[in-house]
Design an enzyme around this catalytic site. Structure first.
Site, PDB file in Angstrom:
ATOM      1  CG  MET A  34      -1.883  -1.148   1.258  1.00  0.00           C
ATOM      2  SD  MET A  34      -2.979  -1.024   2.661  1.00  0.00           S
ATOM      3  CE  MET A  34      -4.446  -0.498   1.835  1.00  0.00           C
ATOM      4  N   PRO A  35       1.174   1.786  -1.162  1.00  0.00           N
ATOM      5  CG  PRO A  35       1.825   1.945  -3.381  1.00  0.00           C
ATOM      6  CD  PRO A  35       0.843   1.280  -2.485  1.00  0.00           C
ATOM      7  CG  PHE A  36       1.298   7.307   3.050  1.00  0.00           C
ATOM      8  CD1 PHE A  36       0.006   7.344   3.534  1.00  0.00           C
ATOM      9  CD2 PHE A  36       2.099   8.419   3.210  1.00  0.00           C
ATOM     10  CE1 PHE A  36      -0.479   8.479   4.180  1.00  0.00           C
ATOM     11  CE2 PHE A  36       1.624   9.559   3.842  1.00  0.00           C
ATOM     12  CZ  PHE A  36       0.342   9.584   4.325  1.00  0.00           C
ATOM     13  CB  THR A  49      -2.679   6.796   0.692  1.00  0.00           C
ATOM     14  OG1 THR A  49      -3.614   5.755   0.979  1.00  0.00           O
ATOM     15  CG2 THR A  49      -3.034   8.036   1.489  1.00  0.00           C
ATOM     16  CD1 TRP A  76      -5.453  -1.769  -2.162  1.00  0.00           C
ATOM     17  CD2 TRP A  76      -3.677  -2.817  -3.006  1.00  0.00           C
ATOM     18  NE1 TRP A  76      -5.769  -3.095  -2.262  1.00  0.00           N
ATOM     19  CE2 TRP A  76      -4.695  -3.773  -2.784  1.00  0.00           C
ATOM     20  CE3 TRP A  76      -2.475  -3.256  -3.548  1.00  0.00           C
ATOM     21  CZ2 TRP A  76      -4.537  -5.114  -3.066  1.00  0.00           C
ATOM     22  CZ3 TRP A  76      -2.320  -4.597  -3.823  1.00  0.00           C
ATOM     23  CH2 TRP A  76      -3.343  -5.518  -3.585  1.00  0.00           C
TER      24      TRP A  76
END
Length: 73
Positions: free
Chosen positions: A1-3, A40, A38
Site C-alpha cells: 500500500m504505497p503512501f 494514498t 491501495w
C-alpha cells in the site's frame, strides 16, 4: 500500500492538484503493480514564508510566483 507524501508551495489550484494525484496514482499502479485504491497521496502545502533553501526564505529569495511556468525570475 504505497503512501505518497507531496510537499508543495501553496498556490496550485484544486484542478492542478487533482490532475497531479491522478497521474501519480496511475504511475504507482503501473510501476508498483498495485491497485489504485491501495495508493494514498497526501499533499502538504507550505507558504513560501515557511520554506527556505540556502538560508533564505523562498518568499524573499525567489519572489511571488516562484516555481510556476511563465513567471519571470
Amino acid at each position: 500500500m504505497p503512501f505518497i507524501n507531496l510537499k508543495l508551495a501553496k498556490g496550485r489550484t484544486v484542478e492542478q492538484k487533482e490532475r497531479f494525484v491522478k497521474a501519480i496514482t496511475r504511475e504507482a499502479v503501473e510501476i508498483l503493480n498495485v491497485k489504485a485504491e491501495w495508493v494514498t497521496v497526501v499533499i502538504d502545502e507550505y507558504d513560501r514564508d515557511n520554506w527556505a533553501t540556502g538560508g533564505e526564505l523562498h518568499s524573499i529569495k525567489f519572489g511571488e510566483g516562484c516555481g510556476k511556468m511563465g513567471v519571470e525570475d
